[in-house]
Every structure is written in structure tokens, then in C-alpha cells.
Design an enzyme around this catalytic site. Structure first.
Site, PDB file in Angstrom:
ATOM      1  N   ASP A   1       0.707  -1.212  -0.030  1.00 49.76           N
ATOM      2  CA  ASP A   1       0.019   0.203  -0.004  1.00 49.76           C
ATOM      3  C   ASP A   1       0.921   1.218   0.030  1.00 49.76           C
ATOM      4  OD1 ASP A   1      -1.737   2.139   0.700  1.00 49.76           O
ATOM      5  OD2 ASP A   1      -3.032   0.735   1.759  1.00 49.76           O
TER       6      ASP A   1
ATOM      7  N   THR B   1      -4.485  13.618 -14.556  1.00 47.33           N
ATOM      8  CA  THR B   1      -5.853  13.636 -15.188  1.00 47.33           C
ATOM      9  C   THR B   1      -5.993  14.875 -15.850  1.00 47.33           C
ATOM     10  OG1 THR B   1      -8.169  13.495 -14.822  1.00 47.33           O
ATOM     11  CG2 THR B   1      -6.939  13.693 -12.919  1.00 47.33           C
ATOM     12  N   ASP B   2      -6.880  14.898 -16.818  1.00 46.31           N
ATOM     13  CA  ASP B   2      -7.238  16.221 -17.214  1.00 46.31           C
ATOM     14  C   ASP B   2      -8.419  17.050 -16.268  1.00 46.31           C
ATOM     15  OD1 ASP B   2      -9.660  14.806 -17.690  1.00 46.31           O
ATOM     16  OD2 ASP B   2      -9.868  15.286 -19.716  1.00 46.31           O
ATOM     17  N   GLU B   3      -8.723  16.173 -14.998  1.00 47.04           N
ATOM     18  CA  GLU B   3      -9.920  16.956 -14.393  1.00 47.04           C
ATOM     19  C   GLU B   3      -9.177  17.877 -13.525  1.00 47.04           C
ATOM     20  OE1 GLU B   3     -12.534  14.093 -12.339  1.00 47.04           O
ATOM     21  OE2 GLU B   3     -12.894  12.964 -14.056  1.00 47.04           O
TER      22      GLU B   3
ATOM     23  N   TYR C   1     -11.990  13.877  -5.615  1.00 48.30           N
ATOM     24  CA  TYR C   1     -10.904  13.135  -6.623  1.00 48.30           C
ATOM     25  C   TYR C   1      -9.902  14.095  -7.247  1.00 48.30           C
ATOM     26  CZ  TYR C   1      -9.170  10.920 -10.860  1.00 48.30           C
ATOM     27  OH  TYR C   1      -8.388  10.469 -11.822  1.00 48.30           O
TER      28      TYR C   1
ATOM     29  N   LYS D   1      -5.948  14.640  -6.883  1.00 51.12           N
ATOM     30  CA  LYS D   1      -4.979  14.558  -8.107  1.00 51.12           C
ATOM     31  C   LYS D   1      -4.143  15.977  -8.191  1.00 51.12           C
ATOM     32  CE  LYS D   1      -4.236  11.434 -10.570  1.00 51.12           C
ATOM     33  NZ  LYS D   1      -3.393  10.226 -10.346  1.00 51.12           N
TER      34      LYS D   1
ATOM     35  N   ASN E   1     -10.290   7.291 -20.344  1.00 47.81           N
ATOM     36  CA  ASN E   1      -9.844   6.155 -21.155  1.00 47.81           C
ATOM     37  C   ASN E   1     -11.207   5.413 -21.206  1.00 47.81           C
ATOM     38  OD1 ASN E   1      -6.367   5.608 -20.326  1.00 47.81           O
ATOM     39  ND2 ASN E   1      -7.325   7.435 -20.490  1.00 47.81           N
TER      40      ASN E   1
HETATM   41  P1  NAD Z   1      -8.261   2.033 -11.400  1.00 49.79           P
HETATM   42  O1  NAD Z   1      -8.910   2.272 -10.055  1.00 49.79           O
HETATM   43  O2  NAD Z   1      -8.532   0.908 -12.140  1.00 49.79           O
HETATM   44  O3  NAD Z   1      -6.792   1.167 -10.540  1.00 49.79           O
HETATM   45  C1  NAD Z   1      -5.908   1.876  -9.571  1.00 49.79           C
HETATM   46  C2  NAD Z   1      -4.893   0.744  -9.066  1.00 49.79           C
HETATM   47  O4  NAD Z   1      -4.266   1.331  -7.840  1.00 49.79           O
HETATM   48  C3  NAD Z   1      -5.747  -0.559  -8.524  1.00 49.79           C
HETATM   49  O5  NAD Z   1      -4.963  -1.453  -9.009  1.00 49.79           O
HETATM   50  C4  NAD Z   1      -5.599  -0.458  -7.033  1.00 49.79           C
HETATM   51  O6  NAD Z   1      -5.513  -1.681  -6.521  1.00 49.79           O
HETATM   52  C5  NAD Z   1      -4.349   0.528  -7.065  1.00 49.79           C
HETATM   53  N1  NAD Z   1      -4.275   1.121  -5.813  1.00 49.79           N
HETATM   54  C6  NAD Z   1      -5.310   1.946  -5.268  1.00 49.79           C
HETATM   55  N2  NAD Z   1      -4.927   2.454  -4.092  1.00 49.79           N
HETATM   56  C7  NAD Z   1      -3.662   2.165  -3.680  1.00 49.79           C
HETATM   57  C8  NAD Z   1      -2.823   2.197  -2.660  1.00 49.79           C
HETATM   58  N3  NAD Z   1      -3.006   2.811  -1.613  1.00 49.79           N
HETATM   59  N4  NAD Z   1      -1.662   1.412  -2.768  1.00 49.79           N
HETATM   60  C9  NAD Z   1      -1.217   0.799  -3.939  1.00 49.79           C
HETATM   61  N5  NAD Z   1      -2.150   0.519  -4.862  1.00 49.79           N
HETATM   62  C10 NAD Z   1      -3.189   1.068  -4.577  1.00 49.79           C
HETATM   63  O7  NAD Z   1      -7.423   3.329 -11.829  1.00 49.79           O
HETATM   64  P2  NAD Z   1      -7.174   3.762 -13.478  1.00 49.79           P
HETATM   65  O8  NAD Z   1      -8.527   4.196 -14.103  1.00 49.79           O
HETATM   66  O9  NAD Z   1      -6.290   2.462 -14.061  1.00 49.79           O
HETATM   67  O10 NAD Z   1      -6.318   5.107 -13.025  1.00 49.79           O
HETATM   68  C11 NAD Z   1      -4.754   4.811 -13.018  1.00 49.79           C
HETATM   69  C12 NAD Z   1      -4.405   6.102 -13.011  1.00 49.79           C
HETATM   70  O11 NAD Z   1      -4.647   7.162 -14.016  1.00 49.79           O
HETATM   71  C13 NAD Z   1      -4.695   6.888 -11.607  1.00 49.79           C
HETATM   72  O12 NAD Z   1      -3.731   7.590 -11.149  1.00 49.79           O
HETATM   73  C14 NAD Z   1      -5.864   7.874 -12.422  1.00 49.79           C
HETATM   74  O13 NAD Z   1      -6.125   9.122 -11.536  1.00 49.79           O
HETATM   75  C15 NAD Z   1      -5.234   8.343 -13.563  1.00 49.79           C
HETATM   76  N6  NAD Z   1      -6.137   8.653 -14.871  1.00 49.79           N
HETATM   77  C16 NAD Z   1      -7.067   7.840 -15.098  1.00 49.79           C
HETATM   78  C17 NAD Z   1      -8.031   8.093 -16.223  1.00 49.79           C
HETATM   79  C18 NAD Z   1      -9.225   7.028 -16.732  1.00 49.79           C
HETATM   80  O14 NAD Z   1      -9.981   7.610 -17.410  1.00 49.79           O
HETATM   81  N7  NAD Z   1      -9.373   6.000 -15.784  1.00 49.79           N
HETATM   82  C19 NAD Z   1      -7.654   9.045 -17.093  1.00 49.79           C
HETATM   83  C20 NAD Z   1      -6.554   9.721 -16.661  1.00 49.79           C
HETATM   84  C21 NAD Z   1      -5.931   9.556 -15.812  1.00 49.79           C
HETATM   85  O1  DAU Z   2     -11.185  12.611 -17.327  1.00 53.00           O
HETATM   86  C1  DAU Z   2     -10.555  11.523 -16.776  1.00 53.00           C
HETATM   87  C2  DAU Z   2     -11.008  11.100 -15.686  1.00 53.00           C
HETATM   88  O2  DAU Z   2     -12.151  10.305 -16.308  1.00 53.00           O
HETATM   89  C3  DAU Z   2     -10.332  10.261 -15.073  1.00 53.00           C
HETATM   90  O3  DAU Z   2      -9.322  10.940 -14.153  1.00 53.00           O
HETATM   91  C4  DAU Z   2     -11.017   9.405 -13.887  1.00 53.00           C
HETATM   92  O4  DAU Z   2     -10.265   8.451 -12.830  1.00 53.00           O
HETATM   93  C5  DAU Z   2     -12.050   8.602 -14.568  1.00 53.00           C
HETATM   94  O5  DAU Z   2     -12.896   7.757 -13.504  1.00 53.00           O
HETATM   95  C6  DAU Z   2     -12.955   9.707 -15.436  1.00 53.00           C
HETATM   96  O6  DAU Z   2     -13.797  10.469 -14.725  1.00 53.00           O
HETATM   97  P1  DAU Z   2     -15.174  10.680 -15.143  1.00 53.00           P
HETATM   98  O7  DAU Z   2     -16.066  11.183 -13.834  1.00 53.00           O
HETATM   99  O8  DAU Z   2     -15.266  11.631 -16.358  1.00 53.00           O
HETATM  100  O9  DAU Z   2     -15.791   9.124 -15.474  1.00 53.00           O
HETATM  101  P2  DAU Z   2     -17.095   8.330 -15.131  1.00 53.00           P
HETATM  102  O10 DAU Z   2     -16.933   7.230 -16.110  1.00 53.00           O
HETATM  103  O11 DAU Z   2     -17.535   8.185 -13.694  1.00 53.00           O
HETATM  104  O12 DAU Z   2     -18.289   9.372 -15.765  1.00 53.00           O
HETATM  105  C7  DAU Z   2     -18.255   9.775 -17.204  1.00 53.00           C
HETATM  106  C8  DAU Z   2     -19.460  10.631 -17.580  1.00 53.00           C
HETATM  107  O13 DAU Z   2     -20.553   9.822 -17.282  1.00 53.00           O
HETATM  108  C9  DAU Z   2     -19.628  11.728 -16.568  1.00 53.00           C
HETATM  109  O14 DAU Z   2     -20.066  12.823 -17.100  1.00 53.00           O
HETATM  110  C10 DAU Z   2     -20.704  11.003 -15.336  1.00 53.00           C
HETATM  111  C11 DAU Z   2     -21.464  10.195 -16.234  1.00 53.00           C
HETATM  112  N1  DAU Z   2     -22.212   9.036 -15.616  1.00 53.00           N
HETATM  113  C12 DAU Z   2     -21.140   8.156 -14.950  1.00 53.00           C
HETATM  114  C13 DAU Z   2     -21.996   7.028 -14.328  1.00 53.00           C
HETATM  115  C14 DAU Z   2     -20.741   6.145 -13.655  1.00 53.00           C
HETATM  116  C15 DAU Z   2     -23.535   8.724 -15.796  1.00 53.00           C
HETATM  117  O15 DAU Z   2     -24.216   9.483 -16.341  1.00 53.00           O
HETATM  118  N2  DAU Z   2     -24.024   7.758 -14.853  1.00 53.00           N
HETATM  119  C16 DAU Z   2     -23.117   6.820 -14.505  1.00 53.00           C
HETATM  120  O16 DAU Z   2     -23.839   5.846 -13.843  1.00 53.00           O
END
Ligand code: NAD
Ligand code: DAU
Length: 351
Positions: free
Chosen positions: A61, A132-134, A157, A161, A187
Site C-alpha cells: 500500500d 488526469t485532465d480533471e 478526486y 490529483k 480512458n
Molecule cells: P483504477 O482504479 O482502475 O486502478 C487503480 C489501481 O491502484 C488499482 O490496481 C488499485 O488496487 C491500486 N491502488 C489504489 N490505492 C492504492 C494504494 N493505496 N496503494 C497501492 N495501490 C493502490 O484506476 P485507473 O483508471 O487505471 O487509473 C490509473 C491512474 O490513471 C490514476 O492515477 C488515475 O488518476 C489516472 N487517470 C485515469 C483516467 C481514466 O480515465 N481512468 C484518465 C486519466 C488519468
Molecule cells: O477525465 C479523466 C477522468 O475520467 C479520470 O481521471 C477518472 O479516473 C475517470 O474515472 C474519469 O472520470 P469521469 O467522472 O469523467 O468518468 P465516469 O465514467 O465516472 O463518468 C463519465 C461521465 O458519465 C460523467 O459525465 C458522469 C456520467 N455518468 C457516470 C456514471 C458512472 C453517468 O451519467 N452515469 C453513471 O452511472
């Protein structure tokens, strides 16, 4: 050249694609995947490479400072690619502290551990922070996020970040830590945990369950196929300039409701349903608090400087993704058993 790299969060969605790419593309590198295996971490995501001779898994962790220090001392890493995080906006609204602990404190622990082992010679070392772009907040109808856009995070969140990005830059400035940061858009692809829009909706359509669209459904996201994000990470890790930020995105904006309708049409074909059948599952529900209206990345810098472009169109990527979920029912059933049911009930039934 031989290197020992730490990839954190490698059992998660994006991390698993990054680990696979590095393990297969760089047989001379030793890749250590450190992951706490939270609800989002799943070693099934890495079944195909788990026995590779250059791959090691460490269950740990990042909030556990002593363990992190001992793992850095054990491997003496040349580089870190840090993806471990709490990543779901809705969960950050329920429990912000979990995000502060992992995303802020956890990142600080990694930075401190890297500083300790690298302090005498930072040459050739690299701390790559995946963000992230957020962090840039929410756009109106016009414009794009640039690397120079001021930070304006709106959810717990994105605030966590943003804080972690600031710490990475501060360590670069104060301790000369060589770093790069990338800020990527949404993604999608295989291994995506079904709490996020695309996999949640694929799973619900498959099971004939309501599709919970937040608010008016006109929120906009910029979607990128996960393998293209992993390719970008590889290019930035090896070719990006120290101290720089690169935005990653596919110039691929979709309003949620249009995306949901596209998924419904694709799923109708896969499930042999009449066209329009799955759309009947759409159910508008109460909005996410503080919901960011629009994200859109200007990826010109990484396009021009490193020659990175997405390799698949959105239509292709979505088809591959849907095919993967249809072919991996066992994976889906596995991750949606147990705690997922409780989360789902809390998030959607009592809304
Ligand atoms: P995810 O939630 O699928 O995976 C996160 C991973 O981190 C998991 O394997 C979890 O077990 C591990 N983890 C969580 N807390 C931990 C801790 N305390 N110690 C060690 N491991 C831990 O996330 P993801 O969607 O794959 O995102 C990965 C990274 O990319 C994140 O930093 C996220 O902010 C960033 N990101 C995600 C997106 C997206 O669309 N998913 C877009 C841009 C950036
Ligand atoms: O932009 C990058 C980010 O994209 C990453 O940093 C985050 O880790 C990732 O979770 C994602 O964030 P979002 O909040 O954009 O993703 P999510 O899939 O939760 O939601 C996408 C859009 O869909 C958002 O406008 C909320 C909407 N939504 C989401 C869920 C889960 C719904 O309308 N209904 C839902 O049940």
C-alpha cells in the site's frame, strides 16, 4: 539498456495495460508492479504476463511509508511510473479522505522514497506521475485544456490529483527530482472496472438493467482507448523532457447521451435485439453533485514533440471493448460479486 522500473497501480485498469506493454516490449527491463489490490486492483488483468522472467509483483500500500521505503531500498529503482490511485469521482464524493490518503499522502511517500535512494545521483532517473485532465476543472461549450491551463479542480478526486501534481512539481523544483507529468482524458477499453460509465453501461445492457444517466445527459467527455494511453506513457517516459507536462487525448468528444445511444445500438447487434431495444433501458437520474460539464484535451504538444497519435478510431476501440466484455463474462461476474453489489445499491438504488 537494463533498468529496474517501479510501476504502481499495475493491477488496475490503465496500469495493467502499461505493465503489459513494458514487460513485453522491454525484456531487458525488470518491471516491479506494486499494487495494494483494492477493489479496483485485479491480478486477473495480468494473467498473460504473470510468469514473464522480467516481471515481479509486490503487494503493498503506497500509504504505508515503511513498506514503501523498504521496497525502494530493495530494488534501487531507476524510474517510477506512478498510477496507483483512488480513481472514481463518485466514490470521492462518498469518502474524500480515502482519496487524500492514497492520492496525496501515497504520492508523497513515493516521492520521499525516490528522493532518498536518488539523492546522491539523480542523473538518468525519472519520476513519472500519471495524472488526469480533471485537474483543470470544467470547460464551457468552447475551448480545450492546454498544458498551461490553470488548475481548478472541482471534485474531491480531482483536488487530490491536483495536490499530488503540485507535490511532484515542488519536488522537481526543490530537490531537483527529475519528473514528467501527463494529464490524460477519459480512458476506455478492456479491464475497466464497471463502476465507470462505459463498462457499467455495457454490463447493464447485457443484463437488461436500467442505464442511469446523470442529469440531462449532456455532459461531455473526451474518450481515449486505453492501449493508446499506455503507448503515450511509453513515449513520454522514454522521450519526454524533464520537468514537462504533456496532455494526452484523442480529440474525441462525446456527449454522454450520444455515447450511451451508440453503445445501445452496438449492443443490440451483439445481443440479437431489435434496434432501439436497449435504448429503452435509459433512465435519467439525479445528477452527480458538482458534475463537471465538459472536458476536452488539446494534445498538440505530445503530437508535435513526440509524434504520438491514437492508433484506433473511437468506433474501432468501442467495438474491441464491447467484444472484450462479451467474451469475458467470467471477469465481469467476478468483479461484480461481493462488495460491488453493496456499492451499486448505495450509489443507484438510494439515489
Ligand atoms: P483504477 O482504479 O482502475 O486502478 C487503480 C489501481 O491502484 C488499482 O490496481 C488499485 O488496487 C491500486 N491502488 C489504489 N490505492 C492504492 C494504494 N493505496 N496503494 C497501492 N495501490 C493502490 O484506476 P485507473 O483508471 O487505471 O487509473 C490509473 C491512474 O490513471 C490514476 O492515477 C488515475 O488518476 C489516472 N487517470 C485515469 C483516467 C481514466 O480515465 N481512468 C484518465 C486519466 C488519468
Ligand atoms: O477525465 C479523466 C477522468 O475520467 C479520470 O481521471 C477518472 O479516473 C475517470 O474515472 C474519469 O472520470 P469521469 O467522472 O469523467 O468518468 P465516469 O465514467 O465516472 O463518468 C463519465 C461521465 O458519465 C460523467 O459525465 C458522469 C456520467 N455518468 C457516470 C456514471 C458512472 C453517468 O451519467 N452515469 C453513471 O452511472
Amino acid at each position: 539498456m537494463k533498468k529496474t522500473l517501479l510501476i504502481t497501480g499495475g493491477a488496475g485498469f490503465i496500469g495493467s495495460h502499461v505493465v503489459r506493454l513494458f514487460v513485453t516490449k522491454y525484456p531487458d527491463y525488470k518491471i516491479v508492479n506494486l499494487d495494494a489490490l483494492t477493489y479496483a486492483g485485479n491480478l486477473e488483468n495480468l494473467k498473460d504476463i504473470q510468469d514473464a522472467p522480467n516481471y515481479i509483483f509486490e503487494k503493498a500500500d503506497i500509504t504505508d511509508e515503511a513498506t514503501i521505503n523498504s521496497i525502494f531500498a530493495k530494488y534501487n529503482f531507476d524510474g517510477v511510473i506512478h498510477l496507483a490511485a483512488e480513481s472514481h469521482v463518485d466514490r470521492s464524493i462518498i469518502d474524500p479522505n480515502a482519496f487524500i490518503r492514497t492520492n496525496v499522502m501515497g504520492t508523497a511517500n513515493l516521492l520521499n522514497a525516490a528522493r532518498t535512494i536518488w539523492k546522491d545521483n539523480m542523473e538518468g532517473k525519472r519520476f513519472y506521475h500519471v495524472s488526469t485532465d480533471e485537474v483543470y476543472g470544467s470547460l464551457g461549450e468552447e475551448g480545450f485544456f492546454l498544458e498551461t491551463t490553470p488548475y481548478d479542480p472541482q471534485s474531491p478526486y480531482s483536488a487530490s490529483k491536483a495536490a499530488s501534481d503540485h507535490f511532484v512539481r515542488a519536488y522537481g523544483n526543490t530537490y531537483h527530482m527529475p519528473f514528467v507529468i501527463t494529464n490524460c482524458s477519459n480512458n476506455y477499453g478492456p479491464n475497466h472496472f464497471p463502476e465507470k460509465l462505459i463498462p457499467l453501461f455495457i454490463n447493464n445492457i447485457r443484463n437488461n438493467k436500467p442505464l442511469p444517466v446523470y442529469g440531462d445527459g449532456k455532459y461531455t467527455r473526451d474518450w481515449l482507448y486505453v492501449v493508446d494511453h499506455a503507448r503515450a506513457i511509453d513515449m513520454v517516459f522514454h522521450g519526454g523532457r524533464n520537468g514537462e507536462t504533456y496532455n494526452i487525448g484523442g480529440f474525441n468528444e462525446w456527449q454522454n447521451i450520444e455515447l450511451v445511444k451508440l453503445m445501445c445500438r452496438e449492443m443490440d447487434k451483439r445481443l440479437g435485439r431489435q434496434e432501439g431495444e436497449s435504448e429503452k433501458l435509459i433512465s435519467y437520474i439525479k445528477d452527480r453533485p458538482g458534475h463537471d460539464r465538459r472536458y476536452a484535451i488539446d494534445a498538440t504538444k505530445i503530437n508535435k514533440e513526440l509524434g504520438w497519435y491514437p492508433s484506433v478510431t473511437f468506433e474501432e476501440g468501442l467495438r474491441i471493448t464491447i467484444d472484450w466484455y462479451m467474451a469475458n463474462e467470467e471477469w465481469l461476474n467476478h468483479v461484480t460479486s461481493g462488495d460491488y453489489k453493496k456499492y451499486y445499491e448505495n450509489q443507484y438504488t438510494h439515489r
